[in-house]
Scaffold this active site. Structure first.
Site, mmCIF file in Angstrom:
data_model
loop_
_atom_site.group_PDB
_atom_site.id
_atom_site.type_symbol
_atom_site.label_atom_id
_atom_site.label_comp_id
_atom_site.label_asym_id
_atom_site.label_seq_id
_atom_site.Cartn_x
_atom_site.Cartn_y
_atom_site.Cartn_z
ATOM 1 N N GLU A 146 7.994 -0.303 2.104
ATOM 2 C CA GLU A 146 7.070 -1.189 1.371
ATOM 3 C C GLU A 146 7.263 -1.256 -0.134
ATOM 4 O O GLU A 146 6.349 -1.674 -0.846
ATOM 5 C CB GLU A 146 5.611 -0.802 1.672
ATOM 6 C CG GLU A 146 5.240 -1.018 3.132
ATOM 7 C CD GLU A 146 3.761 -0.794 3.439
ATOM 8 O OE1 GLU A 146 3.059 -0.244 2.589
ATOM 9 O OE2 GLU A 146 3.335 -1.168 4.550
HETATM 10 C C1 BMA Z 1 1.550 1.708 5.977
HETATM 11 C C2 BMA Z 1 2.384 2.922 5.791
HETATM 12 C C3 BMA Z 1 1.742 4.035 5.056
HETATM 13 C C4 BMA Z 1 0.255 4.054 5.154
HETATM 14 C C5 BMA Z 1 -0.279 3.053 6.123
HETATM 15 C C6 BMA Z 1 -1.767 2.959 6.149
HETATM 16 O O1 BMA Z 1 2.017 0.605 5.370
HETATM 17 O O2 BMA Z 1 3.653 2.609 5.387
HETATM 18 O O3 BMA Z 1 2.164 4.101 3.747
HETATM 19 O O4 BMA Z 1 -0.169 5.305 5.448
HETATM 20 O O5 BMA Z 1 0.238 1.837 5.803
HETATM 21 O O6 BMA Z 1 -2.292 2.565 4.946
#
Ligand code: BMA
Length: 871
Positions: free
Chosen positions: A462
């Site tokens: 991300e």
């Molecule tokens: C996602 C993951 C984590 C996170 C989750 C919940 O995008 O990549 O970084 O824990 O969201 O927020």
């Protein structure tokens, strides 16, 4: 301290003389290895209090063992454990070498992992400076080693070590999951989640987290294993390549290569000069194989593995100088990204066959990484392979897993989407940082590239999305924001792809996940892979997952509470069983978490009556909601070709998006995922009035027949509908659409709220049941469910050997029945299911292989909860 005890603690052992090769280490281990795992001590730097140390291990785990640190996962322990990571710690041991061993031409010390900033001294001489927990260090110690040796490893706190870098940078990096005011984590190559996460507590571990070995070798040895790759398009499809620099020393002239099949039978053998393997030729590293057995992912065939053995020879028939071996899986994996009328595809092709990826995102199973056992790993892979997964994404905020993890993935046919360890923040881009990262890339790529399970590399989690959409352009001055982009490109668009081109050119690379699609921009969904967070962060209803269809769903999820028996292991019922208690709040790291859980429960279910009901409903909601998404994504194949939900597991006992909680208990979602990932599934869409039969490639075509029975909640038949038989073609990811005559199935509003429809898909010829599904024409909270009274259902538990049998029968529908054994450690054959009136159910429960032994022989107290039963 008593002097003899002191001496005893310091006297170290030479342990475990392994005359074996490990099959998985990137560095081919020589035939003579001493593993230094005993006799270690540790102390806080400057303190005279010395304690025995566990190696591999981390300081925290020893302090817990010694009673100097509380269980870090219990109640509010988190604050009281932080001091450990703020201090410096010293480890020491002694070891001896025999006169013969001292004669070995090459004596190296191998640290497979140091967490993280360490100076290493051998007999007072500094031999190593370490600053990256993700790499191994091998040092030539021949100049310093003696018959009796003292080895010291001095660790600095990762926080104090990174502080000067933070100050010099003059930027507080975004890193919002780093639960400290100053985000020091970005400067340190250490598992990001150790600093906290939105599902994780903060624990800055320190220690020798992977094995330490003395490698005693000849003058010539394998520094790297040969690499075997499969090229079916060539006339000589198997390539055995000796990477440059893989052989140390000058005596070797030839390589002797053997290939054995899974039964141990020799299927190919060749001896040729090294040069014919360095640049593979038909005299050396290129060959064919009659009837090669391919490696297939779970559900599509056998994950077949050969075994390769390599010998370095002095002369064509001369002395064997060193040996290496590894498992070999023959398979091809492509990531297909082709422009098409909908945008751009995103799918994996394995052995030429398009694959619908089924699975979840994996995070490390604890913060105390070295405490994980083989039983934990085996259980994890039993869980996922048994739930019809074929892929796990090893997410970029954790660690590169140990070799045995990938061995298990190879053996079980679980493809691995491997992130590099960068997540959710910008990172520095100075040359020292990039150099450090480069060593991490080379080490891990070489270590993992021989695994057939590793399907793709991915640069980060991300970060591209964050740079574009997380408001950093406003939060930081222009030049800082531009620097973030510049450094991003240096690492993910240059350093990583260039290193992969050198070290592992055949494997796909995804720069960032998600690669293109932002969940807030539905018009982009046709362009690639998405983390769809409109459900949860956007509070959109689950049903939107039928519409927001990416080409590959690599993350989507909602939270639930852990199972109640698990909660009882970290909280006290009298004081803590309340959403607002300090303990529950401390184990919920998402600031919006409980509100959003309640929001989703209220969409479909009655208001929770108490804490236990909230816990239960959170799981029903999560399971049913995410399964709706999985089914919709599978039904959208071949447009959408993957469904990996967020997240499989937990790193500590937390309220989180996981489907298996920290103690290994399956939540409602794991049972639902197992059903939704079954090879052939039914995907009803009552709104659009259609049923989709969705299936993984079948070995041969199949004639099937579908029936629907509408029954009221006491089990009385309202009507029956038989659909025309259908043929499912072989060998493709398929979907078949059948019109659902909803108005014929439910003829009135009273029926829609007072009846269910039970579908059965059977083999048209043998009548064997393929799959079944119970569905409703109204939301659960709108159903006129009968209140369950005492005597409406029976629940009987019996035991035969290690297995419990739970027999259930009910006069009324028990919607979303949850069978609670009141304690952790049991694996149930099924749970979170609708118990249909009049039908007999027999569930089996066995102990999970990594569960602690029970302290009683009494039968567990089994209870049943459903939407209409409190207990
Ligand atoms: C996602 C993951 C984590 C996170 C989750 C919940 O995008 O990549 O970084 O824990 O969201 O927020």
């Amino acid at each position: 301290m008593n002097r003899s005890l002191h001496r005893a603690l310091y006297s170290c052992a030479l342990v475990l003389l392994t005359l074996m090769m490990t099959q998985t280490a990137a560095l081919a281990l020589p035939s003579d290895t001493l593993t230094l795992s005993r006799g270690w001590t540790f102390s806080e730097h400057g303190s005279s209090e010395v304690h025995p140390a566990t190696v591999p291990g981390v300081v925290q785990q020893d302090l817990i063992r010694l009673g100097k640190l509380p269980d870090p996962y219990y109640r509010l322990a988190e604050d009281s454990i932080q001091w450990v990571g703020e201090r410096d710690w010293d480890y020491a041991c002694t070891f001896t070498l025999s006169p013969e061993q001292l004669q070995r031409p090459s004596i190296h010390l191998l640290f497979e992992g140091l967490d993280t900033y360490a100076s290493v001294y051998l007999n007072g001489q500094k031999i190593l400076e370490a600053e990256n927990m993700f790499v191994a260090h091998e040092v030539d110690i021949r100049p310093y080693v003696k018959a009796s040796n003292r080895l010291e490893v001095r660790f600095r706190s990762p926080l104090t070590a990174a502080l000067p870098l933070y100050e010099a940078a003059g930027i507080n990096y975004p890193a919002d999951n780093d639960h400290a005011e100053k985000h020091l984590s970005v400067f340190t190559r250490k598992a990001p989640y150790h600093y906290g996460w939105d599902w994780g507590e903060r624990m800055i571990t320190i220690g020798i987290w992977r094995p330490v070995r003395v490698l005693l070798r000849g003058a010539t040895f394998f520094a790297e294993r040969p690499v075997v790759t499969y090229h079916p398009e060539r006339s000589l499809p198997i390539e055995v390549r000796l990477p440059e620099g893989a052989v140390r020393g000058s005596e070797a002239t030839h390589l002797h290569y053997h290939l054995y099949d899974a039964t141990g039978r020799l299927v190919f053998e060749r001896t040729a000069p090294l040069a014919d393997f360095i640049t593979p030729t038909e005299r050396g590293g290129l060959h064919a194989l009659a009837n090669p057995q391919l490696w297939w992912p779970n559900g599509l065939g056998k994950p077949y593995r050969y075994k390769a053995r390599f010998e370095l020879l002095e002369g064509e028939r001369g002395r064997v100088l060193d040996v290496a071996q590894c498992a070999v899986g023959l398979r091809t994996v492509e990531l297909v990204r082709e422009k098409d009328k909908d945008g751009q595809s995103f799918f994996f092709r394995v052995n030429g066959q398009p694959l619908f990826a089924k699975g979840a995102n994996y995070i490390p199973g604890t913060l105390l990484l070295p405490t994980r056992t083989e039983a934990d790993r085996k259980q994890l892979f039993d869980d996922v392979a048994g739930s019809h997964f074929n892929m796990l994404r090893v997410w970029g905020g954790g660690t590169y897993e140990e070799d045995a993890f990938y061995d298990e993935a190879d053996a079980r046919g679980i493809l691995i989407w491997q992130d590099f360890m960068f997540a959710c923040t910008a990172y520095p881009g100075d040359s020292a940082f990039l150099k450090n990262v480069h060593s991490e890339l080379v080490y891990n790529i070489r270590r993992l590239r021989q695994h057939p399970s590793v399907a793709t590399w991915c640069g980060n989690n991300e970060i591209r999305e964050a740079l574009k959409y997380w408001g950093w352009a406003k939060r930081y001055p222009k030049e800082v924001y531009e620097k973030f982009w510049h450094d991003y490109e240096a690492l993910f668009c240059k350093l990583i792809p260039e290193t992969l081109r050198e070290e592992d050119p055949l494997r796909p690379y995804i720069e960032s996940s998600p690669d293109t699609v932002n969940w807030g921009r539905p018009q982009e969904m046709g362009l690639g892979e998405s983390h769809y967070w409109g459900v949860w962060y956007g509070r959109q209803p689950f049903e939107i997952l039928r519409e927001r269809m990416p080409r590959f769903m690599s993350e989507f999820g909602v939270q639930s509470f852990p199972m109640l028996p698990s909660i009882s292991r970290f909280a006290r019922p009298e004081t803590d069983y309340d959403l607002e208690s300090d303990v529950m709040k401390a184990h919920q790291k998402s600031s919006i978490g409980n509100d959003v859980i309640l929001h989703y429960i209220r969409q479909d279910y009655p208001e929770p009556r108490d804490f236990a009901d909230f816990v239960y409903l959170s799981q029903v909601m999560q399971g049913r909601g995410i399964a709706l998404g999985i089914r919709a994504q599978r039904a959208a194949a071949p447009f959408c070709m993957g469904s990996l939900y967020w997240q499989l597991n937990d790193a500590w006992p937390a309220v989180s998006w996981s489907s298996i909680d920290y103690y290994g208990e399956w939540k409602g979602l794991q049972y639902e995922a197992k059903r939704a990932f079954a090879p052939i599934i039914l995907v009803p869409d009552t709104v659009q009035g259609k049923m989709l039969l969705t299936y993984d490639p079948l070995p041969r075509q199949r004639q099937v027949s579908l029936t629907a029975e509408v029954r009221d909640f006491l089990g009385r038949l309202v009507r029956r509908h038989t659909f025309a038989p259908e043929t499912l073609p072989a060998r493709e990811v398929g979907r078949l659409e059948v019109a659902l005559p909803m108005e014929k199935l439910f003829t009135s509003d009273a029926e829609r709220k007072g009846a269910f429809v039970h579908y059965e898909l059977r083999d048209a010829r043998t009548k064997a049941l393929i799959t079944e599904l119970t569905d409703y024409a109204a939301r659960t909270k709108e159903l006129r469910l009968p209140r369950t009274k005492a005597g409406d259902f029976t629940l009987k538990t019996t035991r035969r050997a290690g297995t419990l049998f739970i027999d259930i029968q009910s006069k009324t529908l028990l919607k979303d029945a949850y069978i609670d054994l009141g304690e952790t450690g049991w694996q149930l054959s099924d749970n979170f299911l609708d118990i249909l009136p009049g039908r007999r159910y027999r569930l089996r429960a066995t102990r999970r292989q990594n569960a602690p032994a029970r302290t009683t022989t009494a039968l567990p107290t089994v209870t049943l909860r459903s939407i209409t039963t409190a207990e």
